[in-house]
Design an enzyme around this catalytic site. Structure first.
Site, PDB file in Angstrom:
ATOM      1  N   ASP A   1      13.292  21.796 -14.975  1.00 40.79           N
ATOM      2  CA  ASP A   1      12.001  21.142 -15.142  1.00 40.79           C
ATOM      3  C   ASP A   1      11.044  21.484 -14.002  1.00 40.79           C
ATOM      4  O   ASP A   1      11.468  21.832 -12.893  1.00 40.79           O
ATOM      5  CB  ASP A   1      12.172  19.620 -15.177  1.00 40.79           C
ATOM      6  CG  ASP A   1      12.956  19.156 -16.389  1.00 40.79           C
ATOM      7  OD1 ASP A   1      13.003  19.904 -17.373  1.00 40.79           O
ATOM      8  OD2 ASP A   1      13.516  18.039 -16.337  1.00 40.79           O
ATOM      9  N   TYR A   2       9.768  21.320 -14.276  1.00 42.12           N
ATOM     10  CA  TYR A   2       8.707  21.533 -13.286  1.00 42.12           C
ATOM     11  C   TYR A   2       8.986  20.747 -12.005  1.00 42.12           C
ATOM     12  O   TYR A   2       8.798  21.258 -10.896  1.00 42.12           O
ATOM     13  CB  TYR A   2       7.376  21.092 -13.901  1.00 42.12           C
ATOM     14  CG  TYR A   2       6.157  21.321 -13.045  1.00 42.12           C
ATOM     15  CD1 TYR A   2       5.544  22.575 -12.978  1.00 42.12           C
ATOM     16  CD2 TYR A   2       5.590  20.268 -12.331  1.00 42.12           C
ATOM     17  CE1 TYR A   2       4.405  22.777 -12.217  1.00 42.12           C
ATOM     18  CE2 TYR A   2       4.449  20.461 -11.560  1.00 42.12           C
ATOM     19  CZ  TYR A   2       3.866  21.723 -11.505  1.00 42.12           C
ATOM     20  OH  TYR A   2       2.736  21.925 -10.741  1.00 42.12           O
TER      21      TYR A   2
END
Length: 234
Positions: free
Chosen positions: A102-103
């Site tokens: 994920d970011y």
């Protein structure tokens, strides 16, 4: 890889000669005569020149990157955000990330140009364990650990049994290692939320027995031959 480079890397012809072969209709991709000289060969494409199947001899590259928070795990991004490709811009080969982080998740990400290798690491049937270190809000009780270890519902999907080890805790936060082998979207965050402890920070620290170690954020290193063979044998 661009088709003319693919043909050249197979040792069949120069790129210029490869362009001539394409123009003359001597190249087929997946059984059809190629009409696009700028075609990019994708994983799984079958390329034939003059009726003979060829394969690129491009050297396989295997990299372990310590992804920082704030980078998307894609080759390109339509929102013009920083991608993990920016961190490996000096790598000559055309590599891609294996799976996703994920970011807002940092840590261990493998990148390669070996499609078969990537498939082995990501396909559910191979059950490759991945270990994350999470800083979660509140106290993670023994009962909550047991629930995570048995599997929890994260919205219509019950997770497989996990391994959980509390590293240290305070009345406000708990640092915990969790090992899973699935790869559902935001799975670790959803698992902790299911037991009432929201994730504040998340880092992947190991894939199988391969550990991130002290590799600095934003830096990468090549996997050793032994590490590659280990991951291929899983």
């Amino acid at each position: 890889m661009r088709i003319n480079k693919y043909i050249a890397s197979a040792g069949l012809a120069s790129r210029r000669k490869a362009d001539e072969l394409i123009a003359n209709g001597n190249v087929r991709v997946n059984g059809a005569v190629l009409k696009e000289p700028g075609y990019d060969v994708a994983e799984g494409d079958v390329v034939e020149v003059n009726g003979r199947r060829i394969e690129s001899n491009e050297k396989k590259v295997y990299i372990l990157l310590n992804k920082p928070v704030g980078f998307v795990t894609t080759v390109s991004d339509d929102k013009d955000r920083d991608t993990v490709m920016d961190l490996v811009a000096d790598v000559d080969s055309r590599i891609f990330p294996v799976g996703r982080l994920d970011y807002n998740t940092c840590g261990m990400l493998i990148m390669t140009n070996d499609g078969d290798f990537a498939y082995r690491l990501t396909h559910p049937k191979h059950e490759m364990p991945k270990t994350y270190r999470a800083l979660v809000a509140g106290v993670l009780s023994d009962e909550k650990c047991r629930r995570l270890e048995r599997g929890v519902d994260i919205g219509g999907f019950k997770t497989s049994p996990a391994k959980v080890r509390v590293v240290r805790g305070t009345p406000k936060t708990t640092l915990v290692d969790i090992t899973i082998h699935e790869g559902k979207n935001r799975q670790v965050r959803k698992m902790f939320k299911a037991v009432g402890n929201n994730v504040q920070q998340l880092q992947r620290i190991a894939i199988g027995d391969i550990k991130l170690g002290r590799l600095a954020e934003g830096h990468y290193r090549k996997l050793t031959r032994e590490e590659v063979e280990y991951l291929k044998s899983r």
